[in-house]
Write a protein that holds these residues in place. Structure first.
Motif, PDB file in Angstrom:
ATOM      1  N   LEU A 138      73.772  58.910  59.080  1.00 29.23           N
ATOM      2  CA  LEU A 138      73.459  57.736  58.262  1.00 29.23           C
ATOM      3  C   LEU A 138      72.210  57.019  58.764  1.00 29.23           C
ATOM      4  O   LEU A 138      71.307  56.702  57.997  1.00 29.23           O
ATOM      5  N   SER A 176      69.005  58.831  57.938  1.00 30.01           N
ATOM      6  CA  SER A 176      68.638  58.693  56.529  1.00 30.01           C
ATOM      7  C   SER A 176      68.028  57.310  56.258  1.00 30.01           C
ATOM      8  O   SER A 176      67.036  57.193  55.531  1.00 30.01           O
ATOM      9  N   SER A 205      74.472  53.760  48.979  1.00 27.96           N
ATOM     10  CA  SER A 205      75.257  54.970  49.251  1.00 27.96           C
ATOM     11  C   SER A 205      76.647  54.800  48.669  1.00 27.96           C
ATOM     12  O   SER A 205      77.260  53.741  48.808  1.00 27.96           O
ATOM     13  N   ARG A 236      80.666  56.143  48.511  1.00 32.18           N
ATOM     14  CA  ARG A 236      81.598  56.453  49.576  1.00 32.18           C
ATOM     15  C   ARG A 236      82.487  57.642  49.204  1.00 32.18           C
ATOM     16  O   ARG A 236      82.598  58.021  48.042  1.00 32.18           O
ATOM     17  N   ASP A 289      69.007  56.661  46.710  1.00 30.26           N
ATOM     18  CA  ASP A 289      70.396  57.055  46.938  1.00 30.26           C
ATOM     19  C   ASP A 289      70.444  57.937  48.183  1.00 30.26           C
ATOM     20  O   ASP A 289      69.876  59.037  48.199  1.00 30.26           O
ATOM     21  N   ILE A 290      71.097  57.457  49.244  1.00 33.99           N
ATOM     22  CA  ILE A 290      71.174  58.220  50.491  1.00 33.99           C
ATOM     23  C   ILE A 290      72.556  58.811  50.691  1.00 33.99           C
ATOM     24  O   ILE A 290      72.939  59.166  51.816  1.00 33.99           O
ATOM     25  N   SER A 291      73.329  58.957  49.617  1.00 30.98           N
ATOM     26  CA  SER A 291      74.720  59.403  49.737  1.00 30.98           C
ATOM     27  C   SER A 291      74.838  60.803  50.307  1.00 30.98           C
ATOM     28  O   SER A 291      75.775  61.097  51.065  1.00 30.98           O
ATOM     29  N   ASN A 299      76.377  59.624  53.969  1.00 34.90           N
ATOM     30  CA  ASN A 299      77.672  59.367  53.361  1.00 34.90           C
ATOM     31  C   ASN A 299      78.530  58.481  54.267  1.00 34.90           C
ATOM     32  O   ASN A 299      78.416  58.503  55.488  1.00 34.90           O
ATOM     33  N   THR A 330      66.365  60.262  45.438  1.00 39.73           N
ATOM     34  CA  THR A 330      67.517  60.749  46.197  1.00 39.73           C
ATOM     35  C   THR A 330      67.011  61.446  47.453  1.00 39.73           C
ATOM     36  O   THR A 330      65.926  62.044  47.455  1.00 39.73           O
TER      37      THR A 330
END
Length: 956
Positions: free
Chosen positions: A174, A177, A192, A194, A274-276, A280, A325
């Motif tokens: 995380l 990122s 992000s 979940r 979006d850093i999912s 994550n 992304t």
């Protein structure tokens, strides 16, 4: 050994080089690539080690001062729970946060100081985290989010801030990122989604941190839908102004996260990432968290805040609508543009600031109208619109022109006759799309593609009325332009309209199956709108209707046949080109009014040229060169006035410029009078002292029109200055001309500037029904400062005009065969509908010359440049002595200016504002041209707003 002088030796060397085996070259290339690969792999390993999670026991206790860190990470814990497992979970979570953000500032917010004290006693690692209490800032016994966000933002100036939900487990990558994203994008907003874990056994109390990680790795979670966002990161350039918008949301319930993300998506100057995929987070759910959001305490409060602010547009605040992304590409972090954003997000970005979204139906059979509509949208700088194509061909052409469009309709309709089933298919498709947009919360205006948009209509729409539309038969609404508010009442109303239209389609098909005729106007969307609006007006107190007056929103009959806007001096906003059958007939009608664009496309870019008469004789170059000035003094029988003018003129410092002064003396009708002889004597005496002064005595009576228009024999290199003999000049008037020329010289042709005005313009000649001549002045609309402005009314007191314009004006008067004795022309009139100057000319045509110059400027879209001084001083005084226009009562229009250079506005690159004859501000010259065209009647009639005039003209 060196370069040989023998050319054969050099040729042999080249041959040997060519014989090097290809295997050696490949081997060298392979070695180079291997070295590069090894270096990049080592770099990635180093970064992974650099940002890896280090156990808290191996680290020193950090400083609890924000200034020592670049990232401030904060979270909100709602309070102590009676469940002992909850405290164990928080202990594991805080250890996880410390390891993830081991070099960052961690800040926990709770409901009270006692809660902070308990956490610090029971969780040893809390000594490495700052804990603060919200105390009194509570709603329904829950903390307020906005208080925390705003306080953190104010403390963390120049720092990045990160918010994480209180029950999140952070994955190792995380921080990597976040760091990479903040480095890549200066103004960034990171989110992000979940992964939900709901089957965690409650026996983890006493487990070690690493044992808990092992248990998580053996479990499977479910990726949360994209509307659940529990992690936000705002860069230091974003949060100071973004957080200030925060509403008083309650912690622990939904909607605020979607609202916050939607607000970020509406700003074009920041990037939502979006850093999912690499950042994550795991949502560790307890039994309390399993309660549905809508049933939690405070959910209604958050829902009401969001609904009152953006309606249902919060639905667009999802992770899948992010701009970028982040993902892992062969071991490297990379960013890619999100190509899966919803079309509704694009529409929201276009319409969010304006408050309205226009929906325009397009088909290949009417595509010429579509191009005309796009030209008007470009002219008005409109972006808040979307097309609804009815066939694949029109959709493809719109995509080529880079227009925002819905997918093509499933029912392919290229053109449809009014009232036919195909026409009903088109209208039903539009009605269904409008309902879809209303449910999202858009305020939608739908307009037929054959409407001509003179001005931007959105400022004239009300945000309070449920339904608005063009006035039809005094009390009904026309379907050519309809606006619906995107609230609950609007959705209810439009649902009824859609149901009505579907029923109409069934009736039409049934009648056609029986070969029965029917009246098409009874089965239209317009009839459904009027039917159900009357019903809801009596049954729903929240429903309201606003009729758009035909003075501003005329239909084809009101504008083209009844000339209603022209009669009352109102410039239309939108003209509906209806009340005429046939596409070609409608096009011809617009062409007759010069309201049809000549459209060309080049590399999928639309070029629009308004079909208007060219400015014959006016050069198109962007810079004109002048070599001197000619001052034309117009006199006849006012010796004292002339003497005063010449005295003020003799005090002028011409600063080395060659200035020729010509005194034009008109001869009186009949015998020569003593006053006229005195004028000749004063003029000749003045000329004897100054060699550059010339006196021209007319051999016969010329009249005011002849003297003004043709006394100057135009030279192509000299600027003309006209002064009547009852004027008096400031000593700074010539310096003003030089400064103005220096500033605006390059823009004379580009901005269609005909000349300058030395006078303080006080007249607004354009009248409307509610605003008569004299009820307002230009100064009422100008800022309270010294400023330049462009106005289409020509100057008559101290006129400075450019030679190419005056020569073209002289040629135009000859073309229309103007008789300067009678003031009448054989092929034209000077009348422009709704101007008070029409009345002046009708009373005495032979004595009003300026109306002809006004008409010429309107035809060629020209303007005069004026200045207004904050001190209200002026450059020229008109003493208004007895003559053709004044009664001779002694009065001064204003006081003289003494030091012009101290009152001139500062020189800046900004262009002056432009104003029409009604003193309406316009942004572009083409807008001015269209305003003049829509006020021109089909006949050249002299119209004055609602006044009874017995015209002496034979034809009107």
């Amino acid at each position: 050994k060196g370069l040989s002088a023998n050319p054969e030796s050099r040729a042999m060397g080249r041959a040997v080089d060519r014989k090097v085996p290809n295997q050696d070259r490949c081997r060298r290339l392979w070695c180079s690539l291997t070295i590069i690969h090894c270096m990049t792999t080592l770099s990635f390993w180093y970064l992974s080690f650099r940002f890896r999670a280090i156990p808290a026991t191996l680290r020193h206790v950090p400083s609890l001062e924000v200034r020592n860190y670049s990232l401030v990470v904060f979270s909100i814990w709602k309070g102590l729970s009676a469940n002992p497992e909850d405290l164990c979970l928080k202990r594991l979570l805080i250890d996880n946060w410390i390891e993830t953000f081991y070099k960052d500032f961690l800040w926990i917010w709770t409901d009270s100081d006692d809660t902070c004290r308990v956490y610090k006693q029971r969780i040893p690692s809390m000594t490495r985290v700052k804990c603060s209490a919200i105390n009194s800032f509570m709603i329904q016994d829950r903390p307020r989010l906005d208080i925390v966000w705003k306080h953190v933002s104010s403390i963390a100036k120049g720092k990045h801030i990160c918010y994480i939900n209180g029950d999140l487990w952070l994955m190792p990558h995380l921080k990597t990122s976040i760091t990479a994203s903040l480095f890549q994008f200066h103004s960034s907003f990171l989110v992000s989604r979940r992964t939900d874990f709901s089957d965690i056994p409650l026996d983890f109390c006493g487990e070690s941190h690493f044992r808990f990680i092992d248990r998580l790795s053996n479990m499977t979670g479910l990726m949360h839908p994209p509307d659940g966002i529990d992690l936000f990161v705002l860069s230091h350039a974003v949060h100071p102004w973004m957080v200030q918008k925060f509403l008083p949301f309650i912690v622990g319930v939904y909607r605020w996260d979607n609202w916050f993300l939607f607000q970020a998506l509406m700003h074009s100057n920041l990037t939502v990432v979006d850093i999912s995929l690499l950042g994550n987070v795991m949502h560790i759910q307890s039994q309390q968290n399993m309660i549905p959001h809508r049933l939690r305490r405070g959910a209604f409060h958050n829902e009401q805040l969001v609904h009152n602010d953006i309606g249902n547009l919060f639905k667009l605040g999802t992770v899948t609508n992010s701009d970028m992304t982040i993902h892992n590409y062969h071991g490297f972090l990379s960013f890619s543009t999100n190509t899966k954003q919803q079309l509704e997000l694009t529409l929201a970005r276009k319409s969010f600031q304006v408050g309205w979204l226009a929906l325009i139906t397009a088909s290949s059979g009417y595509f010429d109208y579509v191009l005309q509509w796009i030209c008007n949208a470009q002219r008005l700088s409109l972006e808040n619109y979307v097309f609804l194509p009815q066939d694949v061909l029109s959709h493809a052409r719109l995509v080529e022109l880079k227009q925002t469009t819905f997918p093509p309709s499933l029912n392919q309709v290229q053109s449809a006759l009014y009232g036919s089933p195909e026409f009903q298919v088109v209208m039903t498709s539009r009605t269904r799309t409008i309902l879809h947009l209303l449910k999202y919360g858009f305020n939608v205006m739908t307009a037929d593609v054959d409407t001509f948009w003179v001005q931007n209509p959105f400022p004239y729409l009300s945000l309070n009325a449920t339904l608005q539309g063009q006035e039809h038969k005094n009390s009904q609404i026309s379907g050519g332009l309809v606006a619906i508010k995107g609230d609950k009442t609007g959705v209810q109303f439009w649902t009824l309209v859609l149901h009505c239209q579907k029923e109409n389609m069934k009736k039409i098909r049934h009648l056609q199956s029986l070969n029965k005729s029917y009246q098409a106007s009874l089965y239209t969307e317009q009839e459904c709108i009027n039917k159900y609006s009357q019903i809801l007006l009596t049954t729903n107190n929240n429903f309201s209707v606003n009729l758009l007056t035909k003075y501003w929103f005329p239909d084809g009959k009101a504008y083209f046949e009844e000339n209603i806007p022209i009669k009352y001096g109102d410039i239309p906003i939108v003209i509906h080109n209806n009340w005429l059958v046939g596409v070609e007939s409608k096009i011809e009608r617009l062409k007759r009014k010069n309201l049809w664009f000549n459209v060309r496309t080049h590399q999928h870019v639309l070029n629009c040229d308004l079909n208007s008469p060219k400015s014959a004789g006016l050069p198109r170059s962007t810079r004109l060169k002048f070599q001197g000035f000619v001052v034309n003094i117009l006199a006849m029988d006012r010796p004292l006035s002339l003497k005063r003018l010449l005295a003020s003129l003799s005090k002028t410092d011409f600063e080395g410029w060659w200035v020729q002064i010509r005194i034009h003396i008109d001869r009186p009708i009949g015998q020569e009078t003593s006053l006229w002889k005195e004028v000749c004597r004063i003029s000749q005496g003045f000329a004897s002292w100054f060699p550059h002064v010339h006196v021209h005595i007319a051999p016969m009576h010329m009249g005011l029109l002849q003297q003004w228009i043709f006394s100057w024999n135009v030279s192509s290199s000299k600027i003309g200055i006209f002064l009547e003999d009852d004027l008096e000049l400031s000593s700074q008037w010539f310096r003003f001309i030089l400064i103005t020329l220096d500033r605006f010289g390059p823009l004379i042709a580009q901005q269609n500037i005909a000349g300058f005005g030395l006078q303080d313009q006080h007249a607004i000649v354009g009248e409307t029904q509610g605003m008569r001549f004299g009820s307002r002045k230009p100064s009422d609309f100008l800022p309270n400062m010294s400023t330049f402005y462009l106005y289409q009314l020509p100057c008559t007191w101290g006129t400075v005009v450019f030679p190419h314009v005056w020569k073209a004006f002289q040629n135009w008067t000859l073309l229309v065969k103007l008789n300067t004795s009678s003031g009448m022309a054989q092929h034209d009139t000077p009348c422009i509908p709704s101007l008070i100057s029409n009345l002046w000319w009708l009373r005495n045509q032979s004595q009003v010359w300026s109306v002809w110059l006004t008409k010429f400027m309107v035809i060629h879209n020209l303007m005069f440049l004026y200045v207004r001084f904050q001190s209200k001083e002026v450059l020229v005084v008109n003493h208004k002595e007895k003559g053709l226009h004044f009664d001779g009562v002694k009065r001064q229009s204003s006081t003289r200016i003494q030091r012009l250079i101290e009152t001139l506005p500062p020189i800046s690159p900004l262009l002056p504002s432009k104003f029409s004859l009604h003193f309406r501000k316009v942004s572009k010259l083409i807008d001015l041209a269209i305003m003049n065209k829509v006020l021109s009647g089909d006949s050249v009639a002299c119209r004055v707003v609602n006044r009874s005039i017995n015209s002496r003209m034979g034809h009107s």
